[in-house]
Design a protein around this motif. Structure first.
Motif, PDB file in Angstrom:
ATOM      1  N   TYR A  10      31.697  29.266   0.222  1.00  0.00           N
ATOM      2  CA  TYR A  10      30.937  29.207   1.448  1.00  0.00           C
ATOM      3  C   TYR A  10      29.775  30.155   1.236  1.00  0.00           C
ATOM      4  O   TYR A  10      29.979  31.301   0.837  1.00  0.00           O
ATOM      5  CB  TYR A  10      31.836  29.698   2.578  1.00  0.00           C
TER       6      TYR A  10
ATOM      7  N   GLU B  88      26.984  21.610   4.641  1.00  0.00           N
ATOM      8  CA  GLU B  88      25.710  22.255   4.262  1.00  0.00           C
ATOM      9  C   GLU B  88      25.849  23.758   4.062  1.00  0.00           C
ATOM     10  O   GLU B  88      24.954  24.397   3.522  1.00  0.00           O
ATOM     11  CB  GLU B  88      24.610  21.936   5.298  1.00  0.00           C
TER      12      GLU B  88
ATOM     13  N   PHE C  34      28.157  25.062   2.161  1.00  0.00           N
ATOM     14  CA  PHE C  34      28.784  25.320   0.869  1.00  0.00           C
ATOM     15  C   PHE C  34      27.747  25.284  -0.244  1.00  0.00           C
ATOM     16  O   PHE C  34      26.733  24.586  -0.128  1.00  0.00           O
ATOM     17  CB  PHE C  34      29.895  24.300   0.605  1.00  0.00           C
TER      18      PHE C  34
ATOM     19  N   THR D 298      36.401  29.488   0.671  1.00  0.00           N
ATOM     20  CA  THR D 298      37.170  29.030   1.834  1.00  0.00           C
ATOM     21  C   THR D 298      37.522  27.576   1.622  1.00  0.00           C
ATOM     22  O   THR D 298      36.995  26.927   0.722  1.00  0.00           O
ATOM     23  CB  THR D 298      36.369  29.133   3.144  1.00  0.00           C
ATOM     24  N   ASP D 299      38.392  27.073   2.491  1.00  0.00           N
ATOM     25  CA  ASP D 299      38.718  25.653   2.443  1.00  0.00           C
ATOM     26  C   ASP D 299      37.432  24.848   2.587  1.00  0.00           C
ATOM     27  O   ASP D 299      36.624  25.116   3.470  1.00  0.00           O
ATOM     28  CB  ASP D 299      39.637  25.274   3.614  1.00  0.00           C
ATOM     29  N   PHE D 300      37.298  23.858   1.755  1.00  0.00           N
ATOM     30  CA  PHE D 300      36.139  22.990   1.885  1.00  0.00           C
ATOM     31  C   PHE D 300      36.299  22.107   3.120  1.00  0.00           C
ATOM     32  O   PHE D 300      37.371  21.549   3.363  1.00  0.00           O
ATOM     33  CB  PHE D 300      35.991  22.117   0.638  1.00  0.00           C
ATOM     34  N   ILE D 301      35.222  21.978   3.912  1.00  0.00           N
ATOM     35  CA  ILE D 301      35.265  21.142   5.109  1.00  0.00           C
ATOM     36  C   ILE D 301      34.034  20.251   5.120  1.00  0.00           C
ATOM     37  O   ILE D 301      32.903  20.733   5.012  1.00  0.00           O
ATOM     38  CB  ILE D 301      35.299  22.022   6.377  1.00  0.00           C
TER      39      ILE D 301
ATOM     40  N   ALA E 162      32.599  18.407   7.419  1.00  0.00           N
ATOM     41  CA  ALA E 162      31.660  18.523   8.530  1.00  0.00           C
ATOM     42  C   ALA E 162      30.733  19.719   8.356  1.00  0.00           C
ATOM     43  O   ALA E 162      29.651  19.778   8.916  1.00  0.00           O
ATOM     44  CB  ALA E 162      32.439  18.654   9.843  1.00  0.00           C
ATOM     45  N   ASP E 163      31.197  20.682   7.566  1.00  0.00           N
ATOM     46  CA  ASP E 163      30.450  21.934   7.411  1.00  0.00           C
ATOM     47  C   ASP E 163      29.770  21.988   6.043  1.00  0.00           C
ATOM     48  O   ASP E 163      29.414  23.065   5.561  1.00  0.00           O
ATOM     49  CB  ASP E 163      31.466  23.074   7.549  1.00  0.00           C
TER      50      ASP E 163
END
Lengths: 642, 642
Positions: free
Chosen positions: B82, B96, B98, B88-91, B93-94
């Motif tokens: 991140y 951008e 990463f 962190t866990d890759f998500i 929706a989030d």
């Protein structure tokens, strides 16, 4: 939510000053305690003098409004039952979801309220604009390290700082615990004890009970075996084998119980959220964990202090105390040789001279022990540990090493170098039985008599009702931690574990003693000591290691003791000396391996606690994920709108 | 985000079927693989036959769209950087926030993409409405346990299931690792290895390198000492003392490195989020942790299987293999007596008869070891472990015990019962050197030659470019886990640790061997084995315990070996036999204590990792708090509005 009248609040905690404290200083302390947190960085508590003609306003009693307490509970992360969910951090905004929320004043136990006040006062500093403290001459303040408590302690103004006992709560507690006639045969309600005294004390009583129960099989088997008409070798080795397995399983089960209790009390992840000790000093830095400004002291400095200062000093003390012991020992031997018991020239002189060394030694040991305890505390202070738990673990280790050498040096010497079992038996008897009686007497009976005496004095002095607060200050002994109590069990376990293979009756003595000890200790905590502040804990700290180490040493001593019995040697008479030793060394290694295998095979954390922990971790990580998803969704919808 | 053409996708993973598999079954598998997750509970992957005239459509290659892969990464909690924050866990929706999000196809490593596909296929079941599988006659399906892979394996339809090597990535990897001339003297870039092979393999190479480096001081000191003109006793005991401290510190430092790597790779809390193995069976229950429906198998049943079935069987195997060994030993002794080397009647017969037993034994051991390995795998399967890590740890322990007894029984017997050091030296030399050469030969050289041979065959067979997929299937050996490689190091460490006090040159042999071993293994993983699926890990599992146990045993054997040297006995000639033994037993106990003290004093988790963990815990618990506060605020504002 209701506010209580500023002057008639319920007192929870007492600050007692020395008579020399200037009144302006005390006034200033009250001002700091009562001024609000937001405006003046005060504690926002309630505080007033306990007015009596005699005490010259040297006592301040402290309470707090319910709102203040609930906010404090949230701040120090007190764990409460979330309805249908389990323990979670208490949160004021979410209060209606916690149990007992219909009646908010019942949400917190009194011990928790007192702990909240304690934490607040621990972290209370002079206000930012204040450069001097009224009544105290001092050049400069180091704002991060100068809490009000530290300033007062440094000037010897603070005599006592303790929470008040609650007579009604004690009444509810004591019946099942020690007051009723049937209490002797009942398990304690450990949760009640925890709610009243906090986790730290509760763990002590849980351990004492668990240990006492574990003594039963050992004591019974030891008794049975001593009446069984088989060979000594069989008796000893069977008992030794049984003990290795039994005590290893005991320690493992205790570890599991420890974790279960920590889970039920919400202290499993204590270390991460534990607040620094007020005496912890260091420069201000941003915490890498919470991102808040915190005091920080480099870990390598602490290590240097530990390994280059503390440990060498402790080594020196050990050598010193061993020197004292062997000086005594040699003197005694010389005296015994010079004044034989048979045909004494002068019976009185003989008796006196024979007794002189041991009397001198007994007298010399008392100040040595006291001095060492002060030294250990000083060194641990000096090491500057951040957390109370780390502080206590380090103090415990220091005490453990010293007391181990002190308690057992004589026995080891008699058993393994002198090979004088009559002396061992005599020493063991003295130590186990007399020690127990003397300890009980000095620790409990004397203070209780003093208390009764002082109480009657107080009653005689004035006819008017003496205030509860004053009475507790006058009649109760300040609480000095659970160290002494643990040391007592530790010493006893040492006698039982280290020498039981050959002297199985020691376990029986210990068992009988402990059944009374537990109730006597309970009485002591309720009626002899001032109430301790509830202190969160999730295990018995270094004491566990101390007991574990003792168990390992016990395997070595017991096999050695068995091997040294003439009757056993006879049993193996067909073997040469070298073979005989190798057989017993092999047996010892097998037992040690067995111990470690059992240690390894039994998981430390019970399955249900493991699951509960994983669940918490899972839920909070899910919350973090949801939060990030929401954020990016919001961000996206914002961009779309633009 | 882009979609790739359904038929020209990049193949990532290969499924190879046996020639007997009915085409309808294969078609059905492709349908299950490609049908969408939401509609038909499929995998939503891309899959097609690898058409070549020869293979009769027995190969399916599998890939996935980028969207599918990213969704999968979120589902199996792949950790990514991140921006400015850490792992962190890759998500999705989030996305951008990463790193590398400008170019989404670069966010995931190829090994991660393959792992995502692997996990999907592992969890792929027949669709809910399907009661039969085309081409397979079977009465009923247990929906929770019948994954497609299990069904195919049970019918022996599945030959191979592996991810494809990537030649370009290997090119980037190999230069620093083993291909360049300077690579011999450089540390590996362990992160590159991890990115290509996954954590499990990376830990093996990290350990091999760490261990090899740790050998340097031992080897050098051993060499120096053997040229020093002092008493044997001083040499041996100094070297032994050094080794105890050195290897204890080594194990502790390795534990710390382990945790540091796990932190850097985001696998510290692996166990909690790890998915069950596909072969794990059990009834469907609601998980107490995630609240989702999951297969569950009672822990007590597993314990019963372990303690009442597996362990007794393993015990039996150990006894069996010892019996075989001692039968060989007795036969050899008899042969040596019957056919003396001096003045043989018939030189050829003598030679043959003297060699016969050891030849028979060497031949007998190979099927025994193979059989035991199959048995250990079978028993571990039978124990039905939920997680891959637990499965591997249990398999490792089984292998460890057996190989320990097999490798060292002979040496122990020669050293401690026969006290025949010439034999020990001979055995050690044979085992260390010859073993290393033979192993390298059978494990690496032969497969490589075979590969080259097959490759040239393929080239000769048809002029057209043979597809990469077919080439990898034909020429590479299926990957069988890291067990064999660990066993090799373990065996070597055993020779070094257990006997080094008296035979210090063993460490030097080991060191030289390992410098080549590491590069040879690296070559093997790149060019001899099929690529393994990246498998998350946060330590080397039970191997750590295996090495630790060996270190403890080493203290016992080394002191015993030193004590048994005639030159040392001479040095202590003023002591009686009994005193002599007691001195060495005491020394051994002191060394063992030292080992445990060092173990205890060095924290397992490096400080920075401790802080990072606390930080994660703190942040996620804060997120949970904020969530609850928001909820109750919303609830309150709702009530106010009403």
């Amino acid at each position: 939510m209701s506010y209580t009248d500023k002057d008639s609040f319920e007192p929870l905690v007492v600050l007692q000053f020395s008579p020399t404290t200037p009144t302006i200083t005390k006034d200033w302390v009250i001002k700091r305690l009562t001024s609000s947190h937001t405006e003046d960085e005060g504690s926002g508590l309630l505080a007033r003098y306990e007015h009596t003609p005699e005490n010259q306003d040297s006592i301040i009693v402290i309470g707090a409004t319910l709102d203040r307490l609930l906010a404090g509970a949230e701040e120090i992360r007190i764990q409460k039952w979330y309805k249908n969910k389990g323990l979670t951090d208490f949160i004021v905004a979410d209060i209606e979801h916690f149990e007992n929320s219909e009646n908010p004043s019942n949400i917190l136990y009194k011990s928790e309220k007192q702990r909240i006040i304690y934490e607040e006062i621990q972290n209370l500093h002079p206000a930012r604009h204040e450069t001097t403290v009224p009544g105290i001459r001092k050049k400069t303040f180091v704002p991060e390290n100068d809490t009000i408590l530290n300033i007062l302690t440094d000037h010897d103004y603070l005599v006592n700082f303790f929470p008040l006992h609650d007579k009604e709560d004690i009444k509810l507690l004591e019946y099942d615990w020690f007051a009723s006639r049937t209490s002797m045969f009942k398990s304690q309600d450990i949760h009640k004890i925890r709610n009243y005294f906090g986790e730290n004390v509760a763990y002590y009583f849980a351990f004492l009970e668990f240990y006492t129960k574990a003594l039963v099989p050992t004591a019974v088997l030891g008794l049975l075996l001593s009446f069984t008409p088989t060979s000594d070798f069989f008796k000893y080795s069977f008992f030794c084998f049984f003990n290795v397995i039994w005590w290893t399983v005991f320690m493992e089960r205790w570890k599991r119980l420890t974790n279960k209790l920590a889970y039920e009390w919400g202290t499993l992840d204590l270390q991460i959220f534990e607040r620094p000790r007020s005496r912890y000093f260091g420069d201000l830095h941003r915490s890498p964990i919470t991102d808040k400004i915190e005091r920080q002291y480099p870990a390598w400095k602490r290590q240097v202090k530990k390994y280059l200062v503390s440990y060498p000093i402790i080594m020196g003390c050990l050598i010193g105390s061993l020197t004292v012991y062997f000086t005594f020992y040699r003197t005694q031997k010389k005296m015994h040789a010079e004044y034989p018991l048979e045909n004494p020239k002068n019976p009185l002189e003989t008796k006196l001279m024979r007794m002189a060394p041991s009397t001198c030694y007994s007298l010399a040991v008392i100040p040595i022990k006291l001095f060492y305890r002060k030294l250990a505390t000083f060194l641990t202070d000096y090491e500057n540990h951040r957390l109370q738990t780390a502080y206590e673990n380090n103090l415990t280790s220091k005490l453990f090493i010293f007391f181990f050498v002190n308690c057992f040096a004589g026995l080891f010497y008699e058993a393994f170098f002198n090979v004088n079992y009559a002396n061992v038996v005599q020493l063991l008897t003295t130590l186990v039985i007399v020690n127990a009686i003397i300890l009980k007497f000095t620790e409990q009976v004397v203070p209780f008599i003093l208390k009764t005496f002082k109480k009657s004095q107080l009653k005689g002095q004035s006819v008017e009702k003496v205030s509860e607060v004053r009475q507790q200050i006058k009649t109760l002994t300040p609480f000095e931690g659970t160290y002494g109590d643990y040391l007592t069990i530790f010493e006893q376990y040492g006698y039982i574990a280290l020498f039981s293979a050959v002297f199985p009756w020691v376990a029986l003595c210990g068992l009988i003693n402990n059944i009374f000890e537990l109730r006597a200790d309970a009485f002591k905590y309720c009626y002899v000591y001032q109430r301790p502040f509830a202190q969160p804990a999730n295990n018995i700290g270094s004491w566990h290691h101390a007991f574990d180490i003792l168990s390992s040493i016990a395997i070595v001593t017991n096999t050695a003791l068995i091997a040294m019995q003439p009757s056993v040697r006879e049993y193996f008479s067909s073997y040469s000396n070298v073979e005989y030793i190798i057989i017993f060394v092999a047996a010892e290694h097998i037992l040690l391996t067995l111990k470690f295998a059992i240690d390894f095979a039994i998981p430390d954390v019970p399955h249900e606690v493991e699951i509960a922990r994983a669940k918490t971790l899972y839920e909070s990580s899910q919350a973090l994920r949801r939060e990030r998803e929401h954020k990016s969704e919001r961000a996206q919808s914002m961009t779309t709108k633009l």
